[in-house]
Scaffold this active site. Sequence first.
Site, short mmCIF file in Angstrom:
data_model
loop_
_atom_site.label_atom_id
_atom_site.label_comp_id
_atom_site.label_asym_id
_atom_site.label_seq_id
_atom_site.Cartn_x
_atom_site.Cartn_y
_atom_site.Cartn_z
N ASP A 1 -8.05 -7.07 0.84
CA ASP A 1 -7.07 -7.25 2.34
C ASP A 1 -8.43 -7.09 3.07
O ASP A 1 -8.22 -5.59 3.33
CB ASP A 1 -6.06 -6.07 2.51
N ASP B 1 1.11 -1.11 -0.50
CA ASP B 1 0.24 -0.35 0.01
C ASP B 1 0.63 1.35 -0.37
O ASP B 1 2.04 1.10 0.43
CB ASP B 1 -0.35 0.14 1.15
#
Length: 379
Positions: free
Chosen positions: A274, A95
């Site tokens: 996720d 990320d």
Amino acid sequence: MASLHFDLETTAAGSKARAGVITTDHGKIHTPIFMPVGTVGSVKAVTQQQLKQDVNAQIILGNTYHLYLRPGTEVLEAAGGLHKFNRWDRPILTDSGGYQVFSLAANRKIKEEGVMFQSHIDGSRHLFSPESVMDIQRSIGADIIMAFDECPPYPSDYNYAKKSMELTHRWLDRCFDRLADTPDKYGYTQNLFPIVQGSTYKDLRTASCEYIASKNAAGNAIGGLSVGEPEEMMYDFTALCCDILPKEKPRYLMGVGTPWNILEGIDLGIDMFDCVMPTRNGRNGMLFTTQGVINIRNKKWASDFSPIDPGLPCEPSQYYSKAYLRHLFVADELLGLTLASIQNLSFYLWLVAEARQHIIAGDFKSWKAGFVEVVKQRL
């Protein structure tokens, strides 16, 4: 080396659910897939060996913000990238840190150049720009890297959401430009996923999906959902995005969610998920099982010597009893955190693997309708 490739194998009858295979330089990922979150290069309380042998994780996540602060890019580069540093030889996604910057609302300043923020560790000030975030992710060396975006809060007024989306798009262009000017560091390909924004406004989400789709990236992510909006609204905007984002590219719904959120997302055409929920809730004694949700601290489990989850093909879940796991939590033994985390992660990976099998078999829709009620049960 070759870039990421997505083979769409089949779509479920009566649904937009898909089964496919993502191929990266560190291996294949069978979709739909859940990705355990290893924010600082470690999935909390679980070893890499356990992730492979017990959880059957095919890909894990790291985070640019946290890895930039600790251990830092110099250490990661000296190790040869995160794969070698944490000894994980399967795919990794990072990320960009956009969500972490979003969560630091009281200590950040957003401008065209990027975001100035204060470290949560020592209060030091740092600037994240699209260029610096791409550079950091080059140093980390993940197979899939995320564009730097602004994640607006829920609710956001229309004007703010529009300006935020347009800024995210300009930052995306700079991310692509930076990657084009900098080579991969470790001899394998890193693949950039853009992120759809636009808050909860249909026209903004549509415009963002169309802009992101025009970039012809290796895959695409849907951000800015699961930030406080009602579940049905999340599903509505997920469906909108899936109808616009290209079918031949994997779709990633960021930060989602409960088992039933994941099943609904799969039904709408999402391939990748996720969330910190399985490990965070596990460390607090909440177990997701094939029979329903368990609070393992409850007295009712004190003399229950049946396996933690008899329906889950995971050795620790079959080997240890509910009574023993409850004892570990009551006694504050660290092993309890590990076993609960393995149970929940194994369940999530089992869930998406089951969904995949039912998609291929052609009965996903009917299976999902029944199983959603099972996983919501409180035992």
